[in-house]
Design a protein around this motif. Structure first.
Motif, PDB file in Angstrom:
ATOM      1  N   GLU A 110      -8.202   1.343   5.449  1.00 59.84           N
ATOM      2  CA  GLU A 110      -7.489   0.075   5.475  1.00 59.84           C
ATOM      3  C   GLU A 110      -8.194  -0.957   6.350  1.00 59.84           C
ATOM      4  O   GLU A 110      -8.146  -2.150   6.071  1.00 59.84           O
ATOM      5  CB  GLU A 110      -6.054   0.295   5.959  1.00 59.84           C
ATOM      6  CG  GLU A 110      -5.037   0.018   4.887  1.00 59.84           C
ATOM      7  CD  GLU A 110      -4.119   1.191   4.618  1.00 59.84           C
ATOM      8  OE1 GLU A 110      -3.643   1.288   3.490  1.00 59.84           O
ATOM      9  OE2 GLU A 110      -3.866   2.001   5.527  1.00 59.84           O
ATOM     10  N   HIS A 152      -7.500   7.125   1.772  1.00 60.05           N
ATOM     11  CA  HIS A 152      -7.088   8.049   2.835  1.00 60.05           C
ATOM     12  C   HIS A 152      -7.430   9.516   2.548  1.00 60.05           C
ATOM     13  O   HIS A 152      -7.055  10.390   3.329  1.00 60.05           O
ATOM     14  CB  HIS A 152      -5.581   7.960   3.069  1.00 60.05           C
ATOM     15  CG  HIS A 152      -5.108   6.584   3.411  1.00 60.05           C
ATOM     16  ND1 HIS A 152      -5.388   5.973   4.607  1.00 60.05           N
ATOM     17  CD2 HIS A 152      -4.367   5.696   2.700  1.00 60.05           C
ATOM     18  CE1 HIS A 152      -4.835   4.768   4.616  1.00 60.05           C
ATOM     19  NE2 HIS A 152      -4.209   4.568   3.474  1.00 60.05           N
ATOM     20  N   ASN A 171       0.814  -1.215   0.000  1.00 61.48           N
ATOM     21  CA  ASN A 171       0.000   0.000   0.000  1.00 61.48           C
ATOM     22  C   ASN A 171       0.850   1.268   0.000  1.00 61.48           C
ATOM     23  O   ASN A 171       0.427   2.299  -0.504  1.00 61.48           O
ATOM     24  CB  ASN A 171      -0.879   0.038   1.252  1.00 61.48           C
ATOM     25  CG  ASN A 171      -2.216  -0.628   0.996  1.00 61.48           C
ATOM     26  OD1 ASN A 171      -2.552  -0.930  -0.142  1.00 61.48           O
ATOM     27  ND2 ASN A 171      -2.958  -0.847   2.057  1.00 61.48           N
ATOM     28  N   HIS A 214      -4.248   4.484  -3.989  1.00 59.63           N
ATOM     29  CA  HIS A 214      -4.993   4.195  -2.766  1.00 59.63           C
ATOM     30  C   HIS A 214      -4.926   5.368  -1.781  1.00 59.63           C
ATOM     31  O   HIS A 214      -5.792   5.495  -0.933  1.00 59.63           O
ATOM     32  CB  HIS A 214      -4.514   2.882  -2.136  1.00 59.63           C
ATOM     33  CG  HIS A 214      -3.711   3.027  -0.892  1.00 59.63           C
ATOM     34  ND1 HIS A 214      -2.416   3.498  -0.896  1.00 59.63           N
ATOM     35  CD2 HIS A 214      -4.016   2.794   0.408  1.00 59.63           C
ATOM     36  CE1 HIS A 214      -1.978   3.527   0.348  1.00 59.63           C
ATOM     37  NE2 HIS A 214      -2.917   3.115   1.162  1.00 59.63           N
TER      38      HIS A 214
END
Ligand code: FES
Ligand SMILES: [Fe+2]
Length: 354
Positions: A291, A170, A159, A165
């Motif tokens: 996550e 986030h 990640n 991502h």
């Protein structure tokens, strides 16, 4: 499309540092835990030496965690064989000579910020790392919080180079390409600047009071130890993440410890640091909530990587180059657990230094 490595080339348990648990738990007596498919016992000798040993006695397999500390040794509860902090048997009550098999595998162990860490090899391949440019005494650690994504450790680790991502999970939109380098043969570092774009209450508070941009640096050591710093206009955040595979290719235990730069004044620090840590912990949990949820059930398929996954593919190449347990290294052989957890699918990579 780049060719990604087969998952058979990834270590089942990265040869690295792991979190055993809180140091105060072993203050009074030894503690046994199931970690990395084996049982380990941690204890502190009367003289204060910290030790992590294989927990099952070399005699009849009794659990040393049910024994007790006697001077500089741990004594098995069954026939009272005594082992030193280095794992060697030093005393057998019924006889004078001590057979050579009478020893427990020992793991290098370190206490820091009230936590016990151990290295799963006879000698550390690298010292227990910390935030770059910080001395441990400058920062204060909060209480660790765990989560258990149903995802293998290397997918969690990858990640950090997954630029897409950061926005989707986030709400951090990188303003430029990720800057990736290797500050040490066993470390990968990613740095970038990002805008805080989320609409959650946390992100709105951040933008309003802390800053709408953040310089992020993430360093991954050994594949499972992470140091994340975020520099906002008005604040600095420090997040330490340390993972542990719970089963080969399956779930991963992720431990998160939030840190804080200590206040200049002792009195103010004693008063305000715990509150600040508590707030930071809440913000960190919110930051990682993507996550927590989204990693459930993700699996790696080397044939499903696309051109846009180039950075991730390179990261997996690095993971595949990490030494498997049992490999010979410049520092000597790396131990495999006696319980047969060695991974026969894991060939020794031709070059162990990335
Ligand atoms: S089982 Fe430990 S001394 Fe016999
Ligand atoms: Fe992430």
């Amino acid at each position: 499309v780049p060719l990604a490595p087969s998952p058979a080339r990834f270590p089942v348990y990265p040869v690295s540092w792991y979190l055993f648990g809180r140091a105060d738990a072993v203050r009074k007596r030894p503690v046994t835990k199931k970690i990395l498919g084996r049982e380990l016992v941690a204890f502190r000798t009367a003289g204060g030496r910290l030790a992590v040993l294989e927990a099952r006695c070399s005699h009849f397999n009794a659990d040393l965690g049910r024994g007790c500390v006697v001077g500089e040794t741990i004594r098995c509860p069954f026939h009272h064989w005594q082992y030193g902090a280095d794992g060697k048997c030093v005393q057998i009550p019924s006889q004078q000579d001590i057979p050579s098999f009478a020893r427990q595998r020992s793991y290098p162990a370190v206490e820091r910020h009230g936590y016990i860490y151990f290295f799963n090899g006879p000698r550390p391949l690298f010292d227990l790392p910390f935030f770059a440019g910080c001395r441990p005494e400058e920062l204060r650690a909060g209480r660790c919080f765990p989560f258990v994504p149903n995802a293998p450790w290397y997918l969690f680790a990858a990640n950090i180079v997954d630029e897409h991502h950061f926005l989707t999970q986030h709400s951090r939109r990188p303003t430029g390409p990720l800057d990736i380098d290797s500050p040490h043969p066993f470390a990968r570092r990613v740095r970038f600047e990002a805008e805080v774009v989320g609409s959650s209450a946390f992100d709105r508070l951040l933008r309003r009071f802390v800053g709408d941009r953040v310089r992020v640096s993430v360093t991954c050591w050994g594949g499972n130890v992470f140091f994340v710093t975020g520099s906002f206009r008005r604040a600095e955040s420090y997040i330490h993440v340390i993972t542990q595979p719970l089963e080969p290719g399956g779930r991963t235990l992720v431990n998160v410890i939030v840190f804080l730069r200590r206040f200049g004044s002792r009195v103010l620090g004693a008063l305000l640091e715990p509150i600040s840590l508590w707030v930071r912990r809440i913000f960190t949990a919110a930051f990682l909530s993507g996550e927590f949820e989204e990693l459930a059930g993700i699996r790696y398929n080397p044939h499903s990587l696309v051109a846009g996954d180039r950075l991730v593919t390179e990261f997996f190449e690095w993971v595949a180059s990490l030494p498997p347990e049992g490999a010979a290294t410049a520092a000597g052989p790396i131990d495999t657990p006696r319980t047969g957890e060695a991974n026969p699918d894991n060939p020794v990579p031709s070059a162990t230094t990335p």
